[in-house]
Scaffold this motif. Sequence first.
Motif, PDB file in Angstrom:
ATOM      1  N   LYS A 145       4.317  74.634  11.870  1.00  0.00           N
ATOM      2  CA  LYS A 145       3.729  74.728  13.208  1.00  0.00           C
ATOM      3  C   LYS A 145       4.470  75.755  14.068  1.00  0.00           C
ATOM      4  CE  LYS A 145       1.482  70.294  13.540  1.00  0.00           C
ATOM      5  NZ  LYS A 145       1.223  69.122  14.347  1.00  0.00           N
ATOM      6  N   LEU A 146       5.681  76.103  13.673  1.00  0.00           N
ATOM      7  CA  LEU A 146       6.456  77.100  14.412  1.00  0.00           C
ATOM      8  C   LEU A 146       6.328  78.492  13.795  1.00  0.00           C
ATOM      9  CD1 LEU A 146       9.732  75.047  14.991  1.00  0.00           C
ATOM     10  CD2 LEU A 146       7.807  75.323  16.559  1.00  0.00           C
ATOM     11  N   ALA A 147       5.725  78.595  12.615  1.00  0.00           N
ATOM     12  CA  ALA A 147       5.632  79.863  11.887  1.00  0.00           C
ATOM     13  C   ALA A 147       4.720  80.860  12.601  1.00  0.00           C
ATOM     14  CB  ALA A 147       5.101  79.615  10.476  1.00  0.00           C
ATOM     15  N   SER A 148       4.984  82.128  12.340  1.00  0.00           N
ATOM     16  CA  SER A 148       4.128  83.200  12.835  1.00  0.00           C
ATOM     17  C   SER A 148       4.113  84.304  11.787  1.00  0.00           C
ATOM     18  CB  SER A 148       4.634  83.731  14.176  1.00  0.00           C
ATOM     19  OG  SER A 148       3.671  84.592  14.744  1.00  0.00           O
ATOM     20  N   ARG A 157      -3.902  98.759  11.260  1.00  0.00           N
ATOM     21  CA  ARG A 157      -3.882  97.993  12.507  1.00  0.00           C
ATOM     22  C   ARG A 157      -2.906  96.833  12.381  1.00  0.00           C
ATOM     23  NH1 ARG A 157      -9.579  99.238  12.417  1.00  0.00           N
ATOM     24  NH2 ARG A 157      -9.918 100.853  13.974  1.00  0.00           N
ATOM     25  N   VAL A 158      -2.177  96.601  13.461  1.00  0.00           N
ATOM     26  CA  VAL A 158      -1.126  95.584  13.465  1.00  0.00           C
ATOM     27  C   VAL A 158      -1.487  94.511  14.477  1.00  0.00           C
ATOM     28  CG1 VAL A 158       1.329  95.197  13.919  1.00  0.00           C
ATOM     29  CG2 VAL A 158       0.582  97.352  12.896  1.00  0.00           C
ATOM     30  N   LYS A 159      -1.422  93.247  14.038  1.00  0.00           N
ATOM     31  CA  LYS A 159      -1.643  92.150  14.978  1.00  0.00           C
ATOM     32  C   LYS A 159      -0.770  90.976  14.581  1.00  0.00           C
ATOM     33  CE  LYS A 159      -5.522  89.638  12.992  1.00  0.00           C
ATOM     34  NZ  LYS A 159      -6.793  89.027  13.296  1.00  0.00           N
ATOM     35  N   VAL A 160      -0.569  90.091  15.538  1.00  0.00           N
ATOM     36  CA  VAL A 160       0.215  88.882  15.317  1.00  0.00           C
ATOM     37  C   VAL A 160      -0.757  87.745  15.033  1.00  0.00           C
ATOM     38  CG1 VAL A 160       1.848  87.275  16.378  1.00  0.00           C
ATOM     39  CG2 VAL A 160       2.070  89.725  16.796  1.00  0.00           C
ATOM     40  N   ALA A 161      -0.392  86.886  14.094  1.00  0.00           N
ATOM     41  CA  ALA A 161      -1.234  85.750  13.722  1.00  0.00           C
ATOM     42  C   ALA A 161      -1.506  84.864  14.930  1.00  0.00           C
ATOM     43  CB  ALA A 161      -0.547  84.935  12.630  1.00  0.00           C
ATOM     44  N   THR A 162      -2.698  84.288  14.950  1.00  0.00           N
ATOM     45  CA  THR A 162      -3.081  83.369  16.019  1.00  0.00           C
ATOM     46  C   THR A 162      -3.607  82.069  15.410  1.00  0.00           C
ATOM     47  OG1 THR A 162      -5.310  84.289  16.099  1.00  0.00           O
ATOM     48  CG2 THR A 162      -3.691  85.212  17.639  1.00  0.00           C
ATOM     49  N   ASP A 163      -3.694  81.053  16.238  1.00  0.00           N
ATOM     50  CA  ASP A 163      -4.236  79.762  15.831  1.00  0.00           C
ATOM     51  C   ASP A 163      -5.686  79.692  16.302  1.00  0.00           C
ATOM     52  OD1 ASP A 163      -4.727  77.134  15.146  1.00  0.00           O
ATOM     53  OD2 ASP A 163      -3.594  76.304  16.832  1.00  0.00           O
ATOM     54  N   SER A 164      -6.603  80.178  15.483  1.00  0.00           N
ATOM     55  CA  SER A 164      -8.000  80.266  15.912  1.00  0.00           C
ATOM     56  C   SER A 164      -8.754  78.940  15.820  1.00  0.00           C
ATOM     57  CB  SER A 164      -8.735  81.321  15.095  1.00  0.00           C
ATOM     58  OG  SER A 164      -8.681  81.006  13.725  1.00  0.00           O
ATOM     59  N   GLU A 171      -2.994  81.272  11.578  1.00  0.00           N
ATOM     60  CA  GLU A 171      -3.646  81.696  10.340  1.00  0.00           C
ATOM     61  C   GLU A 171      -3.395  83.168  10.063  1.00  0.00           C
ATOM     62  OE1 GLU A 171      -6.032  80.438  12.862  1.00  0.00           O
ATOM     63  OE2 GLU A 171      -5.540  78.388  12.277  1.00  0.00           O
ATOM     64  N   ASP A 172      -3.513  83.523   8.764  1.00  0.00           N
ATOM     65  CA  ASP A 172      -3.417  84.925   8.375  1.00  0.00           C
ATOM     66  C   ASP A 172      -4.781  85.594   8.562  1.00  0.00           C
ATOM     67  OD1 ASP A 172      -4.993  84.205   6.198  1.00  0.00           O
ATOM     68  OD2 ASP A 172      -3.347  84.313   4.746  1.00  0.00           O
ATOM     69  N   ALA A 173      -4.940  86.821   8.072  1.00  0.00           N
ATOM     70  CA  ALA A 173      -6.169  87.596   8.290  1.00  0.00           C
ATOM     71  C   ALA A 173      -7.393  86.959   7.634  1.00  0.00           C
ATOM     72  CB  ALA A 173      -5.989  89.019   7.768  1.00  0.00           C
TER      73      ALA A 173
END
Length: 181
Positions: A145-148, A157-164, A171-173
Amino acid sequence: MKTERGLSLIEMMVTVAILSILTTIGAPSISNIISKNHIAADINNLSSAARVARFTAIDEAVTVTLCPTEDYTSCTNNWRHAKMVFIDADVNGARDNNEQLVLSSDPVSSNNTISGIEQALIFRPDGSVNNGGAITICPSSGEKKLASALIVSLYGRVKVATDSNNDDIKEDATGTSLSCS
């Protein structure tokens, strides 16, 4: 008549008991906040390095390499090490004496683990990258739950994982929940 001032032994013991209960309740949340901050700092360092690498490749119309390093001259496969971004004029994946070091960043916090991409990210002049994927950072405790993660697409393109899906796990891509195992 004189009155005594101060705390009795019973009042002191009640006060200490209340403080110890409050500390026991609050300590785990403070620990999670510190872990989240370590992970956020590591993700921000990686994200900054990847974005600088991509924008330098596009702006200068050159090949730029982002890789982990121990000595700022050669790349390693251990992403725990410090990172370097350099213009790779001969496109050999190694920094030669005449190749400009664009950026360097700190190693991953000793409180975190890192997994995912195991080789250098090589950004081409069009901004695309040799191998996309995710670099996942977890606390040493393994609490997912703390992972990113930092997600790099093949387009660079670079982005940070989000909790969709709002399950408190990012989640990953592909939409798969991050794992710390």
